[in-house]
Design a protein around this motif. Structure first.
Motif, PDB file in Angstrom:
ATOM      1  N   GLY A 185      10.759  10.370  61.416  1.00 21.31           N
ATOM      2  CA  GLY A 185      11.545  11.371  62.122  1.00 21.31           C
ATOM      3  C   GLY A 185      12.185  10.765  63.357  1.00 21.31           C
ATOM      4  N   ASN A 186      12.395  11.592  64.358  1.00 19.38           N
ATOM      5  CA  ASN A 186      13.058  11.158  65.583  1.00 19.38           C
ATOM      6  C   ASN A 186      12.098  10.349  66.458  1.00 19.38           C
ATOM      7  OD1 ASN A 186      14.346  10.896  68.014  1.00 19.38           O
ATOM      8  ND2 ASN A 186      14.814  13.079  68.258  1.00 19.38           N
ATOM      9  N   LEU A 187      12.416   9.099  66.707  1.00 17.32           N
ATOM     10  CA  LEU A 187      11.528   8.231  67.488  1.00 17.32           C
ATOM     11  C   LEU A 187      11.609   8.512  68.990  1.00 17.32           C
ATOM     12  CD1 LEU A 187      12.187   5.006  65.415  1.00 17.32           C
ATOM     13  CD2 LEU A 187      10.054   6.327  65.473  1.00 17.32           C
TER      14      LEU A 187
ATOM     15  N   VAL B  99      27.941  11.480  74.611  1.00 19.75           N
ATOM     16  CA  VAL B  99      27.379  10.988  73.358  1.00 19.75           C
ATOM     17  C   VAL B  99      25.861  11.147  73.393  1.00 19.75           C
ATOM     18  CG1 VAL B  99      27.097   9.011  71.822  1.00 19.75           C
ATOM     19  CG2 VAL B  99      29.258   9.349  73.021  1.00 19.75           C
ATOM     20  N   ASN B 100      25.359  12.097  72.614  1.00 16.55           N
ATOM     21  CA  ASN B 100      23.914  12.276  72.489  1.00 16.55           C
ATOM     22  C   ASN B 100      23.437  11.308  71.424  1.00 16.55           C
ATOM     23  OD1 ASN B 100      23.167  15.114  73.908  1.00 16.55           O
ATOM     24  ND2 ASN B 100      25.232  15.159  73.070  1.00 16.55           N
ATOM     25  N   PHE B 101      22.383  10.565  71.718  1.00 13.84           N
ATOM     26  CA  PHE B 101      21.929   9.662  70.663  1.00 13.84           C
ATOM     27  C   PHE B 101      20.411   9.610  70.570  1.00 13.84           C
ATOM     28  CE2 PHE B 101      19.883   5.821  72.092  1.00 13.84           C
ATOM     29  CZ  PHE B 101      20.111   5.855  73.454  1.00 13.84           C
ATOM     30  N   SER B 102      19.966   9.335  69.379  1.00  7.81           N
ATOM     31  CA  SER B 102      18.535   9.141  69.144  1.00  7.81           C
ATOM     32  C   SER B 102      18.416   8.136  68.011  1.00  7.81           C
ATOM     33  CB  SER B 102      17.872  10.466  68.757  1.00  7.81           C
ATOM     34  OG  SER B 102      18.456  10.968  67.583  1.00  7.81           O
ATOM     35  N   LEU B 103      17.189   7.758  67.680  1.00 12.74           N
ATOM     36  CA  LEU B 103      17.007   6.877  66.531  1.00 12.74           C
ATOM     37  C   LEU B 103      15.809   7.339  65.733  1.00 12.74           C
ATOM     38  CD1 LEU B 103      15.627   3.451  67.846  1.00 12.74           C
ATOM     39  CD2 LEU B 103      16.033   5.392  69.297  1.00 12.74           C
TER      40      LEU B 103
ATOM     41  N   ASN C 187      20.032  17.595  84.537  1.00 12.96           N
ATOM     42  CA  ASN C 187      20.772  16.947  85.605  1.00 12.96           C
ATOM     43  C   ASN C 187      22.128  16.543  85.073  1.00 12.96           C
ATOM     44  OD1 ASN C 187      21.953  14.983  87.247  1.00 12.96           O
ATOM     45  ND2 ASN C 187      19.979  14.426  88.125  1.00 12.96           N
ATOM     46  N   ARG C 188      23.141  17.222  85.529  1.00 14.10           N
ATOM     47  CA  ARG C 188      24.475  16.988  84.991  1.00 14.10           C
ATOM     48  C   ARG C 188      25.211  15.850  85.693  1.00 14.10           C
ATOM     49  NH1 ARG C 188      25.886  19.752  80.920  1.00 14.10           N
ATOM     50  NH2 ARG C 188      24.563  21.506  80.381  1.00 14.10           N
ATOM     51  N   THR C 189      24.576  15.281  86.709  1.00 13.13           N
ATOM     52  CA  THR C 189      25.265  14.233  87.457  1.00 13.13           C
ATOM     53  C   THR C 189      24.871  12.844  86.979  1.00 13.13           C
ATOM     54  OG1 THR C 189      23.567  13.995  89.163  1.00 13.13           O
ATOM     55  CG2 THR C 189      25.226  15.720  89.501  1.00 13.13           C
TER      56      THR C 189
ATOM     57  N   ASN D 265      14.673  15.174  73.436  1.00 18.34           N
ATOM     58  CA  ASN D 265      14.433  14.457  72.183  1.00 18.34           C
ATOM     59  C   ASN D 265      15.537  13.445  71.916  1.00 18.34           C
ATOM     60  OD1 ASN D 265      16.570  16.084  71.605  1.00 18.34           O
ATOM     61  ND2 ASN D 265      15.700  16.976  69.751  1.00 18.34           N
ATOM     62  N   ARG D 266      16.348  13.198  72.952  1.00 15.35           N
ATOM     63  CA  ARG D 266      17.481  12.279  72.816  1.00 15.35           C
ATOM     64  C   ARG D 266      17.964  11.887  74.195  1.00 15.35           C
ATOM     65  NH1 ARG D 266      19.245  17.654  72.117  1.00 15.35           N
ATOM     66  NH2 ARG D 266      21.024  18.221  73.398  1.00 15.35           N
ATOM     67  N   PHE D 267      18.788  10.883  74.239  1.00 16.41           N
ATOM     68  CA  PHE D 267      19.471  10.561  75.486  1.00 16.41           C
ATOM     69  C   PHE D 267      20.923  10.979  75.353  1.00 16.41           C
ATOM     70  CE2 PHE D 267      15.784   7.921  76.097  1.00 16.41           C
ATOM     71  CZ  PHE D 267      15.602   7.906  77.477  1.00 16.41           C
ATOM     72  N   GLU D 268      21.499  11.339  76.484  1.00 18.66           N
ATOM     73  CA  GLU D 268      22.888  11.765  76.487  1.00 18.66           C
ATOM     74  C   GLU D 268      23.664  10.828  77.398  1.00 18.66           C
ATOM     75  OE1 GLU D 268      23.307  15.930  77.337  1.00 18.66           O
ATOM     76  OE2 GLU D 268      25.465  15.790  77.643  1.00 18.66           O
ATOM     77  N   PHE D 269      24.589  10.070  76.836  1.00 17.74           N
ATOM     78  CA  PHE D 269      25.425   9.152  77.607  1.00 17.74           C
ATOM     79  C   PHE D 269      26.691   9.922  77.963  1.00 17.74           C
ATOM     80  CE2 PHE D 269      27.958   4.892  77.343  1.00 17.74           C
ATOM     81  CZ  PHE D 269      27.872   4.738  78.727  1.00 17.74           C
TER      82      PHE D 269
ATOM     83  N   PHE E 127      38.081  23.354  76.951  1.00 14.91           N
ATOM     84  CA  PHE E 127      37.101  23.828  75.984  1.00 14.91           C
ATOM     85  C   PHE E 127      36.273  22.668  75.458  1.00 14.91           C
ATOM     86  CE2 PHE E 127      40.850  26.424  76.114  1.00 14.91           C
ATOM     87  CZ  PHE E 127      40.321  27.690  76.317  1.00 14.91           C
ATOM     88  N   GLU E 128      35.241  23.005  74.699  1.00 21.28           N
ATOM     89  CA  GLU E 128      34.382  21.955  74.157  1.00 21.28           C
ATOM     90  C   GLU E 128      33.991  22.291  72.723  1.00 21.28           C
ATOM     91  OE1 GLU E 128      30.878  20.499  76.426  1.00 21.28           O
ATOM     92  OE2 GLU E 128      29.788  20.927  74.585  1.00 21.28           O
ATOM     93  N   LEU E 129      33.887  21.257  71.919  1.00 24.93           N
ATOM     94  CA  LEU E 129      33.400  21.440  70.554  1.00 24.93           C
ATOM     95  C   LEU E 129      32.378  20.352  70.288  1.00 24.93           C
ATOM     96  CD1 LEU E 129      33.955  23.094  67.925  1.00 24.93           C
ATOM     97  CD2 LEU E 129      35.417  21.218  67.237  1.00 24.93           C
TER      98      LEU E 129
ATOM     99  N   PRO F 271      30.135  18.909  67.321  1.00 26.56           N
ATOM    100  CA  PRO F 271      29.623  18.880  65.956  1.00 26.56           C
ATOM    101  C   PRO F 271      28.160  18.472  65.971  1.00 26.56           C
ATOM    102  CG  PRO F 271      31.080  17.010  66.325  1.00 26.56           C
ATOM    103  CD  PRO F 271      31.038  17.800  67.603  1.00 26.56           C
ATOM    104  N   MET F 272      27.405  18.887  64.966  1.00 30.79           N
ATOM    105  CA  MET F 272      26.005  18.510  64.904  1.00 30.79           C
ATOM    106  C   MET F 272      25.848  17.008  64.721  1.00 30.79           C
ATOM    107  SD  MET F 272      23.178  20.985  63.380  1.00 30.79           S
ATOM    108  CE  MET F 272      23.219  20.425  61.770  1.00 30.79           C
ATOM    109  N   PHE F 273      24.772  16.467  65.277  1.00 33.20           N
ATOM    110  CA  PHE F 273      24.602  15.017  65.225  1.00 33.20           C
ATOM    111  C   PHE F 273      24.419  14.512  63.792  1.00 33.20           C
ATOM    112  CE2 PHE F 273      20.265  16.536  65.446  1.00 33.20           C
ATOM    113  CZ  PHE F 273      19.521  15.623  64.715  1.00 33.20           C
ATOM    114  N   GLU F 274      24.861  13.281  63.573  1.00 31.34           N
ATOM    115  CA  GLU F 274      24.762  12.625  62.265  1.00 31.34           C
ATOM    116  C   GLU F 274      24.463  11.152  62.501  1.00 31.34           C
ATOM    117  OE1 GLU F 274      27.976  14.402  59.453  1.00 31.34           O
ATOM    118  OE2 GLU F 274      28.950  14.145  61.385  1.00 31.34           O
TER     119      GLU F 274
ATOM    120  N   PHE G  27      21.391   7.919  65.582  1.00 34.20           N
ATOM    121  CA  PHE G  27      22.121   9.161  65.368  1.00 34.20           C
ATOM    122  C   PHE G  27      22.972   9.446  66.590  1.00 34.20           C
ATOM    123  CE2 PHE G  27      18.303   9.474  62.798  1.00 34.20           C
ATOM    124  CZ  PHE G  27      18.820   9.931  61.585  1.00 34.20           C
ATOM    125  N   ALA G  28      24.103  10.070  66.370  1.00 35.23           N
ATOM    126  CA  ALA G  28      24.948  10.429  67.503  1.00 35.23           C
ATOM    127  C   ALA G  28      25.515  11.824  67.316  1.00 35.23           C
ATOM    128  CB  ALA G  28      26.089   9.424  67.662  1.00 35.23           C
ATOM    129  N   GLY G  29      25.555  12.553  68.391  1.00 38.20           N
ATOM    130  CA  GLY G  29      26.197  13.870  68.418  1.00 38.20           C
ATOM    131  C   GLY G  29      27.099  13.875  69.637  1.00 38.20           C
ATOM    132  N   ALA G  30      28.397  14.001  69.406  1.00 40.71           N
ATOM    133  CA  ALA G  30      29.339  13.884  70.517  1.00 40.71           C
ATOM    134  C   ALA G  30      29.883  15.249  70.901  1.00 40.71           C
ATOM    135  CB  ALA G  30      30.485  12.966  70.131  1.00 40.71           C
TER     136      ALA G  30
END
Ligand code: ADP
Ligand code: MG
Length: 725
Positions: free
Chosen positions: A361-363, A351-355, A464-466, A474-478, A300-302, A304-307, A219-222
């Motif tokens: 559910g979310n692994l 890019v937020n991602f999970s699998l 940690n934003r750096t 519940n996910r990693f954020e690249f 600005f930022e938008l 969308p919910m992850f899919e 799954f990815a949420g950008a």
């Protein structure tokens, strides 16, 4: 318009602008517009015969192979639905390696025998198209005489209607491949990598006792960052118009130092744009969620919910097109460049991602029981191995001339790829690495699979934003991907690297268990091994600090500063073996991606270099000379009447002018060096010859901006562009 007239007109237009009244939902509720223009599951359910619908869902939701015989029926239903929605044309939409979205349009209507026209849309038309592919980059995959490429229906990404004042179009997401089936796009490898990852994840799930697990997907949420500026300014700046960033512009007196923009009030006009954009996105079934101001003014930022990552990647492209279109309607331009303004924070696309799958559910979500947690730790360890082993590839997946301006510039993650786990989870993994020893008395010895495994944090504590790669509960954020790029490339790399890591872990576990080792002990041992081999990728400190650069080097982590440093990662023996082993790219495809990466780099810098010369010569120099003449006239008239003239200002301006002139001469001679033999040496020249020469021209021009009389200055200033909205 000449001289400063264009700028003054632009300012005038901005002042006179009246935002239109927009409301998200005049009378209805969001539920009714959401997905209104999508050939969605419910539309299919109501329009397709039951067996066809079921067969299609097995493919879309459970990754079963597509039954080719359904195409005719689906095509007919799709056509009827689309024509009821006012569509006159259909288009195969694909994602070539330019990073843009391409569409090949055709009319539904075909001439009938008697001079009338009949609506035609057969299964064959749905499933395959033949665009003239010669104008898309292919990196040597297609000989120039063979221009044909094929688009193929991606059944897993829903078709939709794009509204247009001149008639609506049915859009069908497709893959884009060469005659010989080689990938020419972003989607093909994403689908292949998804399949590779799913296969290995399933092995792990089986080891944990799940007998018939549903297919695992990523799954990815950008989170899309962007700038908005008034369109009058955009049109008055050839650099923004042609290269997407300002090639000139002095540092504004008021930048982002005041920290007053982040989460600040959103200007009325931007709010109108956001409502309008979200409405359009909703119609397309894109679940746009948060909106807030970013750090920089005008940014600005938008999100969308992850899919599912394939759909998220398509939606992400559609989102960019939509934001651009809606911004123009509101008299603004939406800038997706990673660094439109020097000195001001750039834009990324986290890019937020999970699998996960429907049964588990979310692994990447720590569970409530030690058993679930052991499984979570295994998937987490796979991410750790993947990022450590393939960090160079992750860096390469975000490499572009435009993102180079942002990465590592103290505002975006550094070019060094590391993982942030948060203190608690790091502590857990540290204990695992030490063979289950305990570092904290209260917690008791940490052993996998027994009750003493502590409750794992779903909230990693500090954000940690750096960090370029952060666990966020519940996910990693690249965080390294650039705002302009497709998320498909990063997701292909993540999926494939994960496939390798999961494969490795599954193989180890299977062999330990087969050798009679207890399952929990086996898990413990494998996690220990992963951590001792790959634990050095974990870093929770400040990624922007100089100390980290030194420490990372000591840890042996690559620091690939620029695109030119990063791209060769694509064509190492190991990388090519990785991608070909998991069926994602052949060696030839990897070479073509590498070549295209370099070509795009050269192209982008060359355009900028030519623009720099042109703007310096035809816009900046004339303004500076006019001012110089004014000053010289002043000195001459003063001297003529016997008043001692101070020439300090004239001298300062004159010296900046000669600096600008010599900069232009230098840049021209760099440009004149002409095409090199190989794309590598051309890219090398762009990076080390053109870029520094452009900077020299810019710094003289920016100095002039601070010296030349304001009424003569021809280019909209940073102050004007960033603060006049
Ligand atoms: P932040 O700015 O705090 O990082 P945002 O709310 O702006 O968070 O964006 C978070 C993004 O992560 C959204 O796109 C959201 O849908 C996505 N996301 C949330 N949970 C998951 C998940 N399990 N897998 C993938 N993406 C997720
Ligand atoms: Mg964010």
């Amino acid at each position: 318009m000449s001289g400063s007239t264009a700028r003054l007109h632009a300012i005038d237009a901005v002042k006179r602008y009246q935002p239109p009244a927009v409301s998200f939902m005049p009378a209805d509720v969001p539920g009714e517009i959401f997905g209104q223009n999508v050939f969605s599951k419910s539309v299919m359910q109501s329009r397709l015969p039951k067996p066809i619908f079921k067969s299609l869902m097995a493919t879309i939701e459970h990754s079963k192979p597509l039954d080719p015989t359904v195409a005719d029926v689906v095509a007919a239903a799709m056509k009827d639905w689309a024509m009821e929605k006012g569509a006159t044309h259909y288009a195969h939409v694909f994602y070539p390696l330019t990073g843009l979205t391409a569409e090949k349009h055709d009319s539904f209507l075909e001439p009938g025998g008697d001079g009338s026209s009949i609506a035609e849309f057969a299964g064959k038309t749905l499933t395959q198209g033949e665009p003239d592919a010669s104008s898309f980059p292919n990196g040597g995959l297609r000989a120039t005489f063979e221009a044909r490429g094929y688009t193929g229906w991606d059944v897993t990404s829903p078709a939709y209607i794009l509204e247009n004042p001149n008639g609506n179009t049915l859009c069908i997401p497709t893959v884009f491949v060469s005659m010989t089936g080689e990938a020419l796009d972003h989607k093909t490898p994403l689908l292949r990598s998804q399949q590779a990852m799913a296969k290995q994840a399933e092995r792990i799930l089986r080891l944990f006792g799940h007998e018939n697990p549903d297919a695992v997907v990523s799954f990815a949420g950008a989170e899309q960052e962007y700038f908005l500026i008034d369109r009058s300014f955009f049109l008055a700046r050839p650099d923004l118009l042609n290269s997407g960033r300002t090639l000139f512009g002095a540092k504004p007196p008021k930048g982002q130092e005041f920290d007053d923009h982040y989460f600040g009030a959103i200007p009325e006009r931007v709010l109108a744009f956001m409502l309008d954009a979200e409405r359009e996105l909703f119609k397309l079934g894109i679940p746009a969620k948060t909106r807030h101001n970013e750090v920089a003014p005008g940014q600005f930022e938008l999100a969308p919910m992850f899919e599912r990552s394939n759909i998220a990647a398509d939606h992400q492209q559609l989102l960019m097109v939509t934001l651009k279109r809606v911004a123009q309607k509101h008299g603004m331009e939406c800038l997706f460049h990673e660094k439109p303004f020097e000195f001001i924070n750039g834009s990324g696309k986290h890019v937020n991602f999970s699998l996960g799958n429907s049964t588990e559910g979310n692994l990447l979500l720590p569970g409530d029981t030690p058993h679930d947690n052991a499984q979570f730790l295994v998937f987490c360890a796979a991410v750790i191995r993947a990022v450590h082993k393939w960090g160079g590839l992750l860096r390469a997946s975000v490499a572009s001339a435009t993102n180079d301006h942002r990465l590592g510039a103290n505002e975006a993650p550094p070019a060094i790829i590391s993982i942030f786990l948060g203190d608690q989870l790091t502590d857990v993994f540290d204990q695992i690495a030490k063979g289950g020893a305990t570092s904290s008395k209260e917690k008791g010895a940490l052993t996998i699979g027994v009750d003493t495994l502590p409750v794992l944090p779903t909230d990693p504590g500090d954000r940690n934003r750096t960090s370029p790669f952060a666990f966020t509960g519940n996910r990693f954020e690249f965080r390294a991907p650039g705002s302009l790029q497709s998320i498909a490339g990063p997701m292909v790399t993540i999926n494939t690297a994960l496939a390798e890591a999961l494969d490795h872990i599954a193989t180890e576990l299977e062999s330990l268990v087969a050798g009679g080792t207890d399952f929990n002990v086996s898990v413990q041992r494998v996690l220990e091994d992963v951590m001792s081999a790959h634990g050095s990728i974990v870093f929770n400190g400040n990624g922007y600090s100089d100390d980290w650069t030194i420490e990372a080097e000591a840890r042996g982590l690559p620091n690939l500063h620029t695109t030119l440093d990063a791209l060769p990662e694509l064509v190492t023996e190991e990388a090519m073996e990785l991608f070909s082993h998991y069926g994602v790219f052949t060696h030839r495809e990897m070479h073509s991606r590498y070549d295209i990466g370099l070509e795009q780099y050269v192209l982008s810098i060359n355009v900028e270099a030519q623009l720099t010369v042109e703007m310096a010569n035809t816009i900046i120099l004339p303004a500076a000379i006019r001012y110089q003449t004014e000053l010289a006239t002043n000195v001459a008239s003063l001297t003529a009447v016997g008043v001692a003239a101070d020439t300090a200002t004239l001298d300062e301006v004159s010296s900046a002018i000669s600096e600008l002139r010599s900069g232009i001469v230098e840049l021209r001679s760099e440009l004149a060096k002409g095409a090199a033999d190989t794309v590598e040496s051309e890219a090398e020249h762009a990076g080390s010859g053109l870029l520094p020469a452009m900077s020299a021209v810019r710094s003289a021009a920016d100095l002039l901006e601070t010296l030349v009389a304001d009424d003569l200055w021809p280019l909209a200033t940073y102050q004007e562009m960033l603060f006049m909205l």
